[in-house]
Design a protein around this motif. Structure first.
Motif, PDB file in Angstrom:
ATOM      1  N   ASN A   2     -12.795 -90.458   3.506  1.00 34.29           N
ATOM      2  CA  ASN A   2     -11.915 -91.063   4.514  1.00 34.29           C
ATOM      3  C   ASN A   2     -12.557 -92.305   5.127  1.00 34.29           C
ATOM      4  OD1 ASN A   2      -9.680 -89.427   4.305  1.00 34.29           O
ATOM      5  ND2 ASN A   2     -10.274 -88.074   5.978  1.00 34.29           N
ATOM      6  N   LEU A   3     -13.850 -92.232   5.433  1.00 35.24           N
ATOM      7  CA  LEU A   3     -14.523 -93.395   5.999  1.00 35.24           C
ATOM      8  C   LEU A   3     -14.429 -94.581   5.041  1.00 35.24           C
ATOM      9  CD1 LEU A   3     -17.755 -91.900   7.623  1.00 35.24           C
ATOM     10  CD2 LEU A   3     -15.667 -92.655   8.768  1.00 35.24           C
ATOM     11  N   TYR A   4     -14.632 -94.325   3.771  1.00 38.01           N
ATOM     12  CA  TYR A   4     -14.583 -95.402   2.769  1.00 38.01           C
ATOM     13  C   TYR A   4     -13.171 -95.987   2.651  1.00 38.01           C
ATOM     14  CZ  TYR A   4     -14.673 -97.816  -1.704  1.00 38.01           C
ATOM     15  OH  TYR A   4     -14.550 -98.764  -2.693  1.00 38.01           O
ATOM     16  N   PHE A   5     -12.199 -95.137   2.380  1.00 36.49           N
ATOM     17  CA  PHE A   5     -10.849 -95.627   2.100  1.00 36.49           C
ATOM     18  C   PHE A   5     -10.119 -96.167   3.329  1.00 36.49           C
ATOM     19  CE2 PHE A   5     -11.102 -92.800  -1.737  1.00 36.49           C
ATOM     20  CZ  PHE A   5     -11.005 -93.821  -2.661  1.00 36.49           C
ATOM     21  N   GLN A   6     -10.430 -95.672   4.517  1.00 33.43           N
ATOM     22  CA  GLN A   6      -9.684 -96.079   5.702  1.00 33.43           C
ATOM     23  C   GLN A   6     -10.279 -97.290   6.416  1.00 33.43           C
ATOM     24  OE1 GLN A   6      -6.693 -94.711   6.121  1.00 33.43           O
ATOM     25  NE2 GLN A   6      -7.232 -93.550   4.293  1.00 33.43           N
ATOM     26  N   HIS A   7     -11.435 -97.762   5.987  1.00 34.12           N
ATOM     27  CA  HIS A   7     -12.039 -98.928   6.634  1.00 34.12           C
ATOM     28  C   HIS A   7     -11.190-100.173   6.368  1.00 34.12           C
ATOM     29  CE1 HIS A   7     -14.934-102.060   7.668  1.00 34.12           C
ATOM     30  NE2 HIS A   7     -15.496-101.136   8.418  1.00 34.12           N
ATOM     31  N   ARG A  24      -8.105-103.970  -0.168  1.00 29.27           N
ATOM     32  CA  ARG A  24      -7.920-104.287  -1.589  1.00 29.27           C
ATOM     33  C   ARG A  24      -8.075-103.035  -2.454  1.00 29.27           C
ATOM     34  NH1 ARG A  24      -5.344-106.680  -5.321  1.00 29.27           N
ATOM     35  NH2 ARG A  24      -6.532-107.532  -7.021  1.00 29.27           N
ATOM     36  N   VAL A  25      -9.026-102.195  -2.124  1.00 30.04           N
ATOM     37  CA  VAL A  25      -9.225-100.939  -2.858  1.00 30.04           C
ATOM     38  C   VAL A  25      -7.979-100.064  -2.720  1.00 30.04           C
ATOM     39  CG1 VAL A  25     -10.564 -98.798  -2.964  1.00 30.04           C
ATOM     40  CG2 VAL A  25     -11.727-100.966  -2.608  1.00 30.04           C
ATOM     41  N   ARG A  26      -7.471 -99.941  -1.492  1.00 26.84           N
ATOM     42  CA  ARG A  26      -6.267 -99.130  -1.268  1.00 26.84           C
ATOM     43  C   ARG A  26      -5.081 -99.682  -2.041  1.00 26.84           C
ATOM     44  NH1 ARG A  26      -8.427 -99.338   3.838  1.00 26.84           N
ATOM     45  NH2 ARG A  26      -6.895-100.862   4.578  1.00 26.84           N
ATOM     46  N   GLU A  27      -4.965-100.983  -2.065  1.00 33.39           N
ATOM     47  CA  GLU A  27      -3.861-101.622  -2.790  1.00 33.39           C
ATOM     48  C   GLU A  27      -3.945-101.333  -4.289  1.00 33.39           C
ATOM     49  OE1 GLU A  27      -3.035-106.153  -4.053  1.00 33.39           O
ATOM     50  OE2 GLU A  27      -3.310-105.833  -1.903  1.00 33.39           O
ATOM     51  N   LEU A  28      -5.132-101.466  -4.852  1.00 30.19           N
ATOM     52  CA  LEU A  28      -5.307-101.239  -6.291  1.00 30.19           C
ATOM     53  C   LEU A  28      -5.188 -99.764  -6.665  1.00 30.19           C
ATOM     54  CD1 LEU A  28      -8.259-103.693  -7.036  1.00 30.19           C
ATOM     55  CD2 LEU A  28      -5.854-103.976  -7.683  1.00 30.19           C
ATOM     56  N   ALA A  29      -5.687 -98.890  -5.794  1.00 27.42           N
ATOM     57  CA  ALA A  29      -5.720 -97.463  -6.115  1.00 27.42           C
ATOM     58  C   ALA A  29      -4.398 -96.759  -5.854  1.00 27.42           C
ATOM     59  CB  ALA A  29      -6.833 -96.786  -5.334  1.00 27.42           C
ATOM     60  N   GLY A  30      -3.572 -97.314  -4.977  1.00 24.51           N
ATOM     61  CA  GLY A  30      -2.279 -96.706  -4.704  1.00 24.51           C
ATOM     62  C   GLY A  30      -2.347 -95.564  -3.721  1.00 24.51           C
ATOM     63  N   SER A  80      -3.222 -92.462  -3.705  1.00 21.52           N
ATOM     64  CA  SER A  80      -4.366 -91.552  -3.574  1.00 21.52           C
ATOM     65  C   SER A  80      -5.438 -92.109  -2.651  1.00 21.52           C
ATOM     66  CB  SER A  80      -4.962 -91.215  -4.940  1.00 21.52           C
ATOM     67  OG  SER A  80      -5.482 -92.379  -5.544  1.00 21.52           O
ATOM     68  N   ALA A  81      -5.417 -93.406  -2.402  1.00 24.28           N
ATOM     69  CA  ALA A  81      -6.420 -94.008  -1.519  1.00 24.28           C
ATOM     70  C   ALA A  81      -5.854 -94.381  -0.164  1.00 24.28           C
ATOM     71  CB  ALA A  81      -7.007 -95.244  -2.184  1.00 24.28           C
ATOM     72  N   SER A  82      -4.549 -94.528  -0.064  1.00 28.43           N
ATOM     73  CA  SER A  82      -3.982 -95.029   1.184  1.00 28.43           C
ATOM     74  C   SER A  82      -3.727 -93.938   2.224  1.00 28.43           C
ATOM     75  CB  SER A  82      -2.699 -95.808   0.920  1.00 28.43           C
ATOM     76  OG  SER A  82      -1.753 -94.990   0.288  1.00 28.43           O
ATOM     77  N   ARG A  83      -3.535 -92.713   1.790  1.00 27.07           N
ATOM     78  CA  ARG A  83      -3.294 -91.625   2.742  1.00 27.07           C
ATOM     79  C   ARG A  83      -4.602 -90.926   3.100  1.00 27.07           C
ATOM     80  NH1 ARG A  83       0.619 -87.998  -0.223  1.00 27.07           N
ATOM     81  NH2 ARG A  83      -0.305 -89.053  -1.973  1.00 27.07           N
ATOM     82  N   LYS A  84      -4.819 -90.735   4.372  1.00 28.18           N
ATOM     83  CA  LYS A  84      -6.027 -90.084   4.859  1.00 28.18           C
ATOM     84  C   LYS A  84      -6.038 -88.618   4.434  1.00 28.18           C
ATOM     85  CE  LYS A  84      -8.733 -90.175   9.051  1.00 28.18           C
ATOM     86  NZ  LYS A  84      -8.753 -90.580  10.449  1.00 28.18           N
ATOM     87  N   ARG A 103      -5.373 -83.593  -3.726  1.00 24.74           N
ATOM     88  CA  ARG A 103      -5.585 -84.902  -3.085  1.00 24.74           C
ATOM     89  C   ARG A 103      -7.071 -85.224  -2.973  1.00 24.74           C
ATOM     90  NH1 ARG A 103      -3.254 -85.828   2.098  1.00 24.74           N
ATOM     91  NH2 ARG A 103      -3.711 -87.993   1.627  1.00 24.74           N
ATOM     92  N   THR A 104      -7.895 -84.224  -2.666  1.00 27.94           N
ATOM     93  CA  THR A 104      -9.345 -84.448  -2.589  1.00 27.94           C
ATOM     94  C   THR A 104      -9.896 -84.772  -3.973  1.00 27.94           C
ATOM     95  OG1 THR A 104      -9.533 -82.958  -0.684  1.00 27.94           O
ATOM     96  CG2 THR A 104     -11.562 -83.446  -1.899  1.00 27.94           C
ATOM     97  N   LYS A 105      -9.463 -84.034  -4.974  1.00 25.05           N
ATOM     98  CA  LYS A 105      -9.913 -84.303  -6.346  1.00 25.05           C
ATOM     99  C   LYS A 105      -9.516 -85.710  -6.780  1.00 25.05           C
ATOM    100  CE  LYS A 105      -9.609 -79.460  -7.766  1.00 25.05           C
ATOM    101  NZ  LYS A 105      -8.852 -78.485  -8.558  1.00 25.05           N
ATOM    102  N   ALA A 106      -8.296 -86.106  -6.471  1.00 19.94           N
ATOM    103  CA  ALA A 106      -7.835 -87.451  -6.832  1.00 19.94           C
ATOM    104  C   ALA A 106      -8.624 -88.519  -6.082  1.00 19.94           C
ATOM    105  CB  ALA A 106      -6.345 -87.591  -6.534  1.00 19.94           C
ATOM    106  N   ALA A 107      -8.940 -88.265  -4.819  1.00 24.92           N
ATOM    107  CA  ALA A 107      -9.694 -89.242  -4.026  1.00 24.92           C
ATOM    108  C   ALA A 107     -11.111 -89.426  -4.574  1.00 24.92           C
ATOM    109  CB  ALA A 107      -9.737 -88.820  -2.563  1.00 24.92           C
ATOM    110  N   ILE A 108     -11.741 -88.350  -5.028  1.00 26.10           N
ATOM    111  CA  ILE A 108     -13.082 -88.457  -5.626  1.00 26.10           C
ATOM    112  C   ILE A 108     -13.019 -89.347  -6.862  1.00 26.10           C
ATOM    113  CG2 ILE A 108     -14.927 -87.204  -6.830  1.00 26.10           C
ATOM    114  CD1 ILE A 108     -14.220 -84.775  -4.988  1.00 26.10           C
ATOM    115  N   ALA A 109     -12.070 -89.064  -7.744  1.00 23.66           N
ATOM    116  CA  ALA A 109     -11.932 -89.855  -8.976  1.00 23.66           C
ATOM    117  C   ALA A 109     -11.596 -91.310  -8.653  1.00 23.66           C
ATOM    118  CB  ALA A 109     -10.864 -89.242  -9.880  1.00 23.66           C
ATOM    119  N   THR A 110     -10.732 -91.521  -7.673  1.00 18.83           N
ATOM    120  CA  THR A 110     -10.353 -92.881  -7.279  1.00 18.83           C
ATOM    121  C   THR A 110     -11.555 -93.630  -6.724  1.00 18.83           C
ATOM    122  OG1 THR A 110      -8.094 -92.178  -6.830  1.00 18.83           O
ATOM    123  CG2 THR A 110      -8.818 -94.227  -5.794  1.00 18.83           C
ATOM    124  N   PHE A 111     -12.360 -92.968  -5.887  1.00 13.01           N
ATOM    125  CA  PHE A 111     -13.566 -93.587  -5.339  1.00 13.01           C
ATOM    126  C   PHE A 111     -14.500 -94.008  -6.471  1.00 13.01           C
ATOM    127  CE2 PHE A 111     -18.039 -93.078  -4.153  1.00 13.01           C
ATOM    128  CZ  PHE A 111     -18.142 -94.066  -3.169  1.00 13.01           C
TER     129      PHE A 111
END
Length: 164
Positions: A38-43, A48-54, A56-60, A70-78
């Motif tokens: 959450n700290l990474y994606f919500q900063h 740009r990361v949220r935009e590219l990842a869609g 799985s990265a934009s929702r906390k 959602r956690t599994k997808a966020a790990i892979a997206t990160f």
């Protein structure tokens, strides 16, 4: 099972049993990963990361310590995001493993652990590269992780945090 450890690069919040498919997914370990993701994606710098990842990265993520899709997808997206955007050398397997050495060797190449990268980004984005335990002063720091940080900190530091 999560804990705070000291490495050559500083203090880190780390997992003990691993998070992701085929890992133990201990509740404290998952809480650490969810919070750092959450700290990474919500900063604000990560737009740009949220935009590219869609999505799985934009929702906390809900920081509840329960591994879900959602956690599994966020790990892979990160993992995919830092490989693509920062050319990071990490394993992109959708898992967050505990640190055994400073780096792991995969197919003859040195690679960093995902948990190391999550800590590095949290320190750089929120703490001006200071000690990771300073996250405990944030209002969104998960109460479940307070005892883990307190076990690491000397008694005077725990007292100081309550007095502040």
């Amino acid at each position: 099972m999560a804990k705070v450890i000291e490495t050559d690069d500083g203090t880190m919040l780390t997992v003990d049993l691993g998070v992701g498919p085929g890992r133990a997914n201990n509740r404290d370990d998952v809480t650490v990963v969810q919070y750092l993701l959450n700290l990474y994606f919500q900063h604000p710098n990560q737009a740009r990361v949220r935009e590219l990842a869609g999505p799985s990265a934009s929702r906390k993520l809900v920081v509840d310590g329960i591994i879900g899709p959602r956690t599994k997808a966020a790990i892979a997206t990160f993992q995919d995001a830092i490989i693509a955007m920062d050319n990071a050398q990490i394993v992109s397997d959708g898992c967050v493993d505990r640190i055994r050495n400073e780096t792991m060797v995969i197919r003859g190449t040195s690679a960093l652990y995902t948990i190391f990268e999550l800590n590095s980004y949290a320190c750089a984005l929120y703490l001006d590269d200071n000690d990771i335990t300073d996250l405990r002063f944030r209002s969104d720091f998960p109460p479940r992780l307070v005892p883990i940080v307190n076990r690491y900190l000397p008694a005077w530091a725990r007292w100081k945090s309550r007095a502040s």
